[in-house]
Design a protein around this motif. Sequence first.
Motif, mmCIF file in Angstrom:
data_model
loop_
_atom_site.group_PDB
_atom_site.id
_atom_site.type_symbol
_atom_site.label_atom_id
_atom_site.label_comp_id
_atom_site.label_asym_id
_atom_site.label_seq_id
_atom_site.Cartn_x
_atom_site.Cartn_y
_atom_site.Cartn_z
ATOM 1 N N SER A 132 0.827 -1.289 -0.212
ATOM 2 C CA SER A 132 -0.135 -0.058 -0.026
ATOM 3 C C SER A 132 0.843 1.310 0.181
ATOM 4 C CB SER A 132 -0.927 -0.152 1.064
ATOM 5 O OG SER A 132 -1.661 -1.207 1.144
ATOM 6 N N ALA B 57 -8.085 8.142 -5.124
ATOM 7 C CA ALA B 57 -8.666 7.563 -6.350
ATOM 8 C C ALA B 57 -7.382 6.871 -7.196
ATOM 9 C CB ALA B 57 -9.477 8.253 -6.999
ATOM 10 N N LEU C 53 -6.475 3.424 -5.599
ATOM 11 C CA LEU C 53 -7.579 2.276 -5.799
ATOM 12 C C LEU C 53 -7.368 1.895 -7.170
ATOM 13 C CD1 LEU C 53 -10.580 4.002 -4.190
ATOM 14 C CD2 LEU C 53 -8.958 2.349 -3.195
ATOM 15 N N ILE D 123 -4.429 -0.243 -7.107
ATOM 16 C CA ILE D 123 -4.529 -1.585 -6.348
ATOM 17 C C ILE D 123 -5.467 -2.379 -7.510
ATOM 18 C CG2 ILE D 123 -6.131 -2.468 -4.927
ATOM 19 C CD1 ILE D 123 -4.944 -0.844 -2.681
ATOM 20 N N GLU E 45 -8.750 -6.139 1.691
ATOM 21 C CA GLU E 45 -9.444 -5.027 2.596
ATOM 22 C C GLU E 45 -8.513 -4.223 3.342
ATOM 23 O OE1 GLU E 45 -12.729 -5.919 4.592
ATOM 24 O OE2 GLU E 45 -13.715 -7.198 2.887
ATOM 25 N N ILE F 151 -6.219 -2.135 1.272
ATOM 26 C CA ILE F 151 -7.067 -0.913 0.583
ATOM 27 C C ILE F 151 -7.388 0.233 1.541
ATOM 28 C CG2 ILE F 151 -9.175 -0.071 -0.497
ATOM 29 C CD1 ILE F 151 -9.275 -2.856 -1.604
ATOM 30 N N GLU F 152 -7.558 -0.161 2.871
ATOM 31 C CA GLU F 152 -7.765 0.891 3.911
ATOM 32 C C GLU F 152 -6.393 1.348 4.128
ATOM 33 O OE1 GLU F 152 -9.195 0.826 8.676
ATOM 34 O OE2 GLU F 152 -9.438 -1.078 7.443
ATOM 35 N N LEU G 76 -5.794 4.102 1.615
ATOM 36 C CA LEU G 76 -6.651 5.092 1.810
ATOM 37 C C LEU G 76 -6.235 6.102 2.843
ATOM 38 C CD1 LEU G 76 -10.063 3.656 1.214
ATOM 39 C CD2 LEU G 76 -8.988 5.095 -0.585
ATOM 40 N N SER H 295 -13.148 0.716 2.088
ATOM 41 C CA SER H 295 -12.411 -0.370 1.704
ATOM 42 C C SER H 295 -13.003 -1.546 1.256
ATOM 43 C CB SER H 295 -11.399 -0.667 2.708
ATOM 44 O OG SER H 295 -10.478 0.373 3.240
ATOM 45 N N TRP I 58 -14.426 -1.166 -2.323
ATOM 46 C CA TRP I 58 -13.649 -1.148 -3.300
ATOM 47 C C TRP I 58 -13.133 -2.992 -3.482
ATOM 48 C CZ3 TRP I 58 -13.123 1.477 -7.391
ATOM 49 C CH2 TRP I 58 -12.124 1.210 -8.076
ATOM 50 N N ALA J 296 -13.538 4.595 -8.914
ATOM 51 C CA ALA J 296 -12.672 5.072 -7.725
ATOM 52 C C ALA J 296 -13.004 6.379 -7.145
ATOM 53 C CB ALA J 296 -11.091 5.057 -8.124
ATOM 54 N N CYS K 56 -14.350 7.427 -3.266
ATOM 55 C CA CYS K 56 -13.720 8.362 -2.449
ATOM 56 C C CYS K 56 -14.740 9.468 -2.075
ATOM 57 C CB CYS K 56 -12.560 8.950 -3.424
ATOM 58 S SG CYS K 56 -10.981 7.704 -3.296
#
Length: 207
Positions: free
Chosen positions: A86, A96, A99, A102, A142, A145-146, A149, A166, A169, A196, A200
């Motif tokens: 990440s 965005a 995301l 990812i 997840e 992703i979190e 972000l 998260s 997405w 994305a 967001c």
Amino acid sequence: MPLRTPTHGGKHSPRANDETGASARTRILNAAEQLFAAQGFDGTPTSHIARDAGVPKGLLFYYFPAKFALLTALLEERLQGTEIDSGALAVPGDPASGLVMIAERYCAEQARSTMLRVVLWREQHTHAEVAAALASYLHDLEQSIEQLLSLSVSSAVDQRFLQAASRLWAGYLRTLPLPGAATGGQRSAMELRLAADLVCSGMNSGQ
């Protein structure tokens, strides 16, 4: 518990530094992965795995005493290295874009691995160990992703909104077709970006 290569002697016992033995084990796993993907775990005889790996059946059982040990080894060894960095993908002030990156990484991992693309999803309803591995994989996704972000937002966001974004997405990623799939092809870069931005936008309402 991770499987260990036996060290006792025997007709098919490879030496510790025997590259041929290591290669045989890899060929067995490769054959098992491909056959499990094509025919399913229950529909794949060990004789077919040995045949496709080009090894005697006795050598297969030397490394893997039961067919289920093959599935366990694949879960333990072939799902490693799928973690998403990440920190490397985060774009400060532009979550965005992170995301989208990812999503691209996720699709690339799925395309490279039949364990992720086929076996994990097919066998989740028949083997508890596979279901647990899939749940762990999705949880890690997840979490990645979190983390991305949280590293990307320009101002503080309520943790509940970060977690919701998260999960949203991660769920969206599971709908993405793989490269070359006969389900309409890859999403366009514009479509990924719009999705994305939408995620967001909802997340930012928690600022």
